[in-house]
Design a protein around this motif. Structure first.
Motif, PDB file in Angstrom:
ATOM      1  N   LYS A 254      22.695 -12.671   5.003  1.00  0.00           N
ATOM      2  CA  LYS A 254      22.228 -14.005   4.633  1.00  0.00           C
ATOM      3  C   LYS A 254      21.031 -13.941   3.689  1.00  0.00           C
ATOM      4  CE  LYS A 254      20.747 -18.401   6.614  1.00  0.00           C
ATOM      5  NZ  LYS A 254      19.459 -18.507   5.912  1.00  0.00           N
ATOM      6  N   GLY A 255      20.119 -12.972   3.916  1.00  0.00           N
ATOM      7  CA  GLY A 255      18.925 -12.887   3.078  1.00  0.00           C
ATOM      8  C   GLY A 255      19.253 -12.618   1.624  1.00  0.00           C
ATOM      9  N   GLU A 256      20.133 -11.665   1.383  1.00  0.00           N
ATOM     10  CA  GLU A 256      20.533 -11.317   0.026  1.00  0.00           C
ATOM     11  C   GLU A 256      21.677 -12.186  -0.478  1.00  0.00           C
ATOM     12  OE1 GLU A 256      18.906  -9.163  -1.793  1.00  0.00           O
ATOM     13  OE2 GLU A 256      17.539  -8.636  -0.163  1.00  0.00           O
ATOM     14  N   GLY A 257      22.353 -12.867   0.451  1.00  0.00           N
ATOM     15  CA  GLY A 257      23.502 -13.697   0.067  1.00  0.00           C
ATOM     16  C   GLY A 257      24.779 -12.918  -0.125  1.00  0.00           C
ATOM     17  N   ASP A 258      24.753 -11.609   0.154  1.00  0.00           N
ATOM     18  CA  ASP A 258      25.924 -10.770  -0.089  1.00  0.00           C
ATOM     19  C   ASP A 258      26.926 -10.864   1.044  1.00  0.00           C
ATOM     20  OD1 ASP A 258      25.067  -9.724  -2.540  1.00  0.00           O
ATOM     21  OD2 ASP A 258      23.819  -8.231  -1.539  1.00  0.00           O
ATOM     22  N   GLY A 259      28.197 -10.830   0.673  1.00  0.00           N
ATOM     23  CA  GLY A 259      29.267 -10.762   1.645  1.00  0.00           C
ATOM     24  C   GLY A 259      30.332  -9.786   1.173  1.00  0.00           C
ATOM     25  N   HIS A 266      40.944 -14.129   2.690  1.00  0.00           N
ATOM     26  CA  HIS A 266      41.338 -15.475   2.270  1.00  0.00           C
ATOM     27  C   HIS A 266      40.054 -16.252   2.010  1.00  0.00           C
ATOM     28  CE1 HIS A 266      44.029 -19.150   2.575  1.00  0.00           C
ATOM     29  NE2 HIS A 266      42.829 -19.685   2.657  1.00  0.00           N
ATOM     30  N   LEU A 267      39.776 -16.556   0.724  1.00  0.00           N
ATOM     31  CA  LEU A 267      38.577 -17.302   0.330  1.00  0.00           C
ATOM     32  C   LEU A 267      39.029 -18.613  -0.292  1.00  0.00           C
ATOM     33  CD1 LEU A 267      35.521 -17.539  -0.192  1.00  0.00           C
ATOM     34  CD2 LEU A 267      35.848 -16.237  -2.303  1.00  0.00           C
ATOM     35  N   GLU A 268      38.670 -19.725   0.372  1.00  0.00           N
ATOM     36  CA  GLU A 268      39.163 -21.034  -0.074  1.00  0.00           C
ATOM     37  C   GLU A 268      38.002 -21.942  -0.463  1.00  0.00           C
ATOM     38  OE1 GLU A 268      42.315 -24.532   1.310  1.00  0.00           O
ATOM     39  OE2 GLU A 268      42.043 -22.705   2.512  1.00  0.00           O
ATOM     40  N   TYR A 283      31.249 -10.838  -2.406  1.00  0.00           N
ATOM     41  CA  TYR A 283      30.881 -12.235  -2.645  1.00  0.00           C
ATOM     42  C   TYR A 283      29.384 -12.405  -2.432  1.00  0.00           C
ATOM     43  CZ  TYR A 283      30.633 -17.303  -2.037  1.00  0.00           C
ATOM     44  OH  TYR A 283      30.317 -18.645  -2.160  1.00  0.00           O
ATOM     45  N   ASN A 284      28.767 -13.200  -3.291  1.00  0.00           N
ATOM     46  CA  ASN A 284      27.359 -13.548  -3.112  1.00  0.00           C
ATOM     47  C   ASN A 284      27.243 -15.064  -3.107  1.00  0.00           C
ATOM     48  OD1 ASN A 284      24.498 -14.280  -4.093  1.00  0.00           O
ATOM     49  ND2 ASN A 284      24.326 -12.112  -3.599  1.00  0.00           N
ATOM     50  N   LEU A 314      40.220 -10.102  -9.884  1.00  0.00           N
ATOM     51  CA  LEU A 314      39.868 -11.508 -10.035  1.00  0.00           C
ATOM     52  C   LEU A 314      38.368 -11.659  -9.864  1.00  0.00           C
ATOM     53  CD1 LEU A 314      42.615 -13.280  -7.880  1.00  0.00           C
ATOM     54  CD2 LEU A 314      42.499 -13.204 -10.367  1.00  0.00           C
ATOM     55  N   ARG A 315      37.776 -12.488 -10.700  1.00  0.00           N
ATOM     56  CA  ARG A 315      36.352 -12.791 -10.571  1.00  0.00           C
ATOM     57  C   ARG A 315      36.158 -14.303 -10.619  1.00  0.00           C
ATOM     58  NH1 ARG A 315      33.548  -8.198 -14.497  1.00  0.00           N
ATOM     59  NH2 ARG A 315      33.896  -6.434 -13.084  1.00  0.00           N
ATOM     60  N   THR A 316      35.359 -14.822  -9.701  1.00  0.00           N
ATOM     61  CA  THR A 316      35.020 -16.244  -9.723  1.00  0.00           C
ATOM     62  C   THR A 316      33.510 -16.375  -9.857  1.00  0.00           C
ATOM     63  OG1 THR A 316      34.760 -16.457  -7.319  1.00  0.00           O
ATOM     64  CG2 THR A 316      36.976 -16.715  -8.206  1.00  0.00           C
ATOM     65  N   MET A 317      33.082 -17.408 -10.567  1.00  0.00           N
ATOM     66  CA  MET A 317      31.659 -17.641 -10.799  1.00  0.00           C
ATOM     67  C   MET A 317      31.442 -19.119 -11.075  1.00  0.00           C
ATOM     68  SD  MET A 317      31.689 -15.744 -14.469  1.00  0.00           S
ATOM     69  CE  MET A 317      32.633 -14.433 -13.664  1.00  0.00           C
TER      70      MET A 317
END
Length: 527
Positions: A254-259, A266-268, A283-284, A314-317
């Protein structure tokens, strides 16, 4: 005179060992005996009339037993044992850090055991355990309850119906109706272990943790209450009002926002109606960027149809417009929607205006048409025809019959799609057409014409009308006079074998090798 002599050599070594142990046993027994309970202070004491071996102590009672001091209002002691029944404001102090408070305590010094009842508090360093009844093994330093309890430290509060507190191991084990909270999170579970030193929660069973941003769910793993880090296993999910992530394993900071998510990811995104799938996702949540590999899929869905797209990566931003995203796909892109299918090496999708850009050998199929160019753009509109833009070496082919293809070629083209069907197209520069003329649905010949700019309308997938903006040059040839060279414009390629035929067909491997660098994206960077 006869003299008796002992010959120790006649004794076997084992017998000598046994004899030695028997001789030393009283010494060991004496050394292992526990010290007796000492009465250090009492305002008064009474001998029980009913039981000769029982004493009642009253007023400011202080009792000592080994390293334990006990304070209370009154107590009963029992001669011949190290039992004490203490009542009223009972306080037991063991060592420098442990304090036990209760209204009633039954203490058995022979067993190193105490049962505390009513308003129980067990203090150990900065940790406090609250409950109504506590059994405390003072030799093993383990306290346990089964009638609801609460553990509080400087950061967290944890409650449960059943609990065990292992003081030497800095560990508390909570089961049945477990609730935890602090300023940073709330938690519900059925089975957790809490390290009071590291402040990490380990859970084994359905567990829900809510922080300021997300809700975390898993049935196995751990959560750091100080940093917000988590390792979630067994049906893990991380979700909020707008997004949801699930996988076989999710590592979350959570501190760095990294996942990091692994296995059946499955990311929706509910707002943009998009789904990203794969087996490896980085994912951040702070930058809102995701990178997906291994069986990566992008899905854009709506009430009428869904787009299924596969690529090596695939990249999302986030876009510059709040709430909108950019999706980049590259290396071996294949996608399927019922009204359009396509392949290319790389692709960019802008959710803010539903713009799709295809780079490096892009090919589209819509109904009967095959569409190709150096670069293709599709722009979707909610209440207007969709736009199709083709840049450099544009080519449209439509198979009319076996071996017969209507063809349109030019530098750039712009078309409009109505209800998923190409309605009309404008050719800008070096326009060429080759199409089969019909009379009452019967093919009578082939028209071939050239003009700088051409406007074409389609009907049922066939060329219906053609308007040449400049004087064309061309001819109509009867079918019988056609040669194979007459039937194809230069650079003709019918690539129907590459066409995805279903959402599952997007995983079919391309024969082309991937590029060494991310293609086409530099060209789109300025848009």
């Amino acid at each position: 005179m006869h003299t008796c002599r002992f010959n120790i050599k006649t004794k076997a070594p084992f017998q000598i060992l046994i004899l030695g142990l028997i001789l030393l046993l009283p010494l060991f027994t004496h050394a292992q005996q526990k010290k007796e309970v000492e009465i250090l202070q009492a305002g008064s004491f009474e001998q029980s009339e009913n039981m000769a071996n029982v004493q009642r102590l009253l007023n400011d009672v202080i009792i000592k037993h080994e390293d334990i001091l006990m304070y209370c209002d009154s107590a009963y002691t029992y001669e011949g044992t190290n039992r004490v029944d203490a009542f009223g404001h009972v306080h037991i102090n063991q060592g420098d850090t442990l304090h036990l408070y209760a209204q009633k305590v039954f203490y058995d010094g022979d067993r190193s055991f105490a049962q505390a009842i009513h308003d129980v508090e067990l203090h150990n360093k900065e940790i406090i355990l609250y409950t109504d009844t506590l059994d405390y093994d003072m030799e093993l330093d383990i306290g346990y309850y089964d009638c609801f309890g609460k553990v509080v430290d400087s950061t967290n509060t944890l409650t449960s119906k059943v609990g065990k507190y292992y003081l030497n191991d800095n560990l508390a084990h909570f089961t049945d109706s477990v609730v935890g909270f602090s300023e940073k999170y709330t938690m519900d579970s059925e089975n957790i272990k809490y390290n009071t030193e590291t402040e990490i929660i380990y859970f084994a069973g359905p567990t829900t943790i809510r922080d300021s941003v997300n809700t975390l769910y898993a049935e196995d793993g751990w959560y750091n209450t100080m940093t917000g880090e988590a390792d979630l296993k067994k049906h893990p999910q991380v979700y909020n009002d707008t997004q949801m992530l699930k996988a076989d394993q999710i590592i979350y900071n959570k501190g760095e926002g990294d996942g990091f998510a692994y296995g059946h990811v499955h990311l929706e995104d509910y707002e943009n109606r998009t789904i990203v799938k794969g087996n490896n996702v980085e994912y951040n949540e702070l930058t809102e960027r995701a990178n997906v590999t291994d069986s990566a899929i992008f899905i854009s869905y709506n009430a009428t149809d869904s787009l299924f797209l596969h690529a090596d990566t695939l990249r999302t931003m986030p876009d510059t417009v709040e709430g909108e995203n950019i999706i980049k796909a590259y290396y071996g892109v294949r996608f399927f929607r019922h009204d359009v299918q396509g392949v290319c090496d790389s692709l960019i999708y802008f959710t803010k205006d539903s713009l799709v850009q295809l780079f490096d050998n892009p090919v589209l199929w819509s109904n009967m048409q095959q569409i190709s160019a150096d670069r293709i753009e599709m722009l979707q509109h909610a209440n207007a025809p969709d736009e199709l833009m083709m840049y450099k070496n544009s080519f449209i082919i439509a198979e009319q019959d076996s071996g017969m293809y209507d063809q349109i070629k030019g530098k750039d083209m712009k078309g409009y799609v109505v209800n998923g069907v190409l309605n009309n197209i404008d050719v800008d520069g070096n326009g060429q057409t080759l199409y089969y003329a019909r009379e009452k649905e019967e093919i009578i010949g082939m028209n071939k014409a050239e003009s700088s700019n051409i406007s074409i309308r389609f009907k049922d997938g066939k060329i219906f009308k053609i308007a040449f903006q400049k004087q064309p040059t061309g001819e109509l040839k009867p079918l019988l006079d056609l040669t194979e060279n007459d039937k194809k414009l230069p650079a003709f390629k019918w690539l129907i074998d590459l066409r995805p035929v279903s959402k599952d067909d997007i995983f079919r491997l391309s024969k082309e090798e991937p590029k060494a660098e991310e293609p086409g994206l530099k060209e789109a960077a300025g848009k």
